[in-house]
Design an enzyme around this catalytic site. Sequence first.
Site, PDB file in Angstrom:
ATOM      1  CG  MET A 244      64.943  67.780  52.883  1.00 49.11           C
ATOM      2  SD  MET A 244      63.676  67.812  51.807  1.00 49.11           S
ATOM      3  CE  MET A 244      63.338  69.502  51.373  1.00 49.11           C
TER       4      MET A 244
ATOM      5  CG  HIS B  48      70.388  73.160  57.648  1.00 44.84           C
ATOM      6  ND1 HIS B  48      70.636  73.835  56.410  1.00 44.84           N
ATOM      7  CD2 HIS B  48      69.410  72.623  57.648  1.00 44.84           C
ATOM      8  CE1 HIS B  48      69.726  73.538  55.647  1.00 44.84           C
ATOM      9  NE2 HIS B  48      68.836  72.857  56.452  1.00 44.84           N
TER      10      HIS B  48
HETATM   11  O1  PAF Z   1      62.659  70.859  56.905  1.00 45.02           O
HETATM   12  C1  PAF Z   1      63.441  69.990  56.201  1.00 45.02           C
HETATM   13  O2  PAF Z   1      64.355  70.041  55.942  1.00 45.02           O
HETATM   14  C2  PAF Z   1      62.547  68.638  55.928  1.00 45.02           C
HETATM   15  O3  PAF Z   1      61.198  68.887  55.809  1.00 45.02           O
HETATM   16  C3  PAF Z   1      62.758  67.583  56.814  1.00 45.02           C
HETATM   17  C4  PAF Z   1      62.189  67.726  58.254  1.00 45.02           C
HETATM   18  C5  PAF Z   1      64.409  67.290  56.867  1.00 45.02           C
HETATM   19  C6  PAF Z   1      62.216  66.368  56.521  1.00 45.02           C
HETATM   20  O4  PAF Z   1      62.414  65.716  54.961  1.00 45.02           O
END
Ligand code: PAF
Length: 283
Positions: A33, A40
């Site tokens: 997101m 990430h």
């Molecule tokens: O974990 C996240 O950032 C969100 O829940 C995802 C998997 C990108 C779905 O919007």
Amino acid sequence: MTDFLTFRTVDEMRTQVATWRADGLTIGLVPTMGGLHSGHQKLVTRAAKKCDRVIATIFVNPTQFGAGEDLDSYPRTEKADCEIIADAGGNAAFVPNVSEMYPDGFATTVKVSGLTDMLCGATRPGHFDGVTQVVSKLLNQAGADMAFFGEKDWQQLAVIRRMARDLDIPTKIMGVPTVRDDFGLALSSRNGYLDAAQIEVARQFNVILRKTAYDIASGGLATDECAKAGQAILDAGFERIDYVECRDAHYLELIDRVEDQECRIFAAAYLGRARLIDNHSVS
Ligand code: PAF
């Protein structure tokens, strides 16, 4: 960043994926997101190790936020996010807007029963329905070989695995271990809501959970140890506990006495504007 691609539409992404596939390349997908941090980055790095081309998605999905949650204030930092993705070995970002993902008349829900009723699902009703709705779309849109999700959101990972299995989605779902700071605090976009004093408090969270996991693995009854952990989290300075529970790692059933099964301790608690979650293996 020179060769880095940004797709705004599903068609743009699919056209590029078809070209890569025609060249015999494999594709990894990292759904996010945005508000990217080292956690990430590790997902992208892992994806780049396993796949020839990596697309990270950046979409603050409105359908997984409840009323009064932080949809409006959720960090939106596309430029910095794309730099992180590129530095970690990613090749592209898919950054759709809301109408690309949910066009007028959108009417389809995707629900995984059972696994979504407890833990975060109990206090965030509808949250996982929003997650499975958007993730099923992203998996269909990209048609990747593998998709990568962090183990910090262990319940989310379990729900997505079940959804992919039940719906015969061919993308392989990969879990990636949680990235922590030097004090063990799990990295999260929501840690940015905490001031310096609150970060110190937040760092106690994983310490308490690790001790609790050890005490349960050493023969303590999970219900007793989780109750003690809840009190310790409050004593550390958290304002409110959502849950502290010991559950089977895959089916998420509550466990009281750990024997041979693979279990984890799961917790969520509120501190200032943040709701922090974490989990640890009990072994
Ligand atoms: O974990 C996240 O950032 C969100 O829940 C995802 C998997 C990108 C779905 O919007």
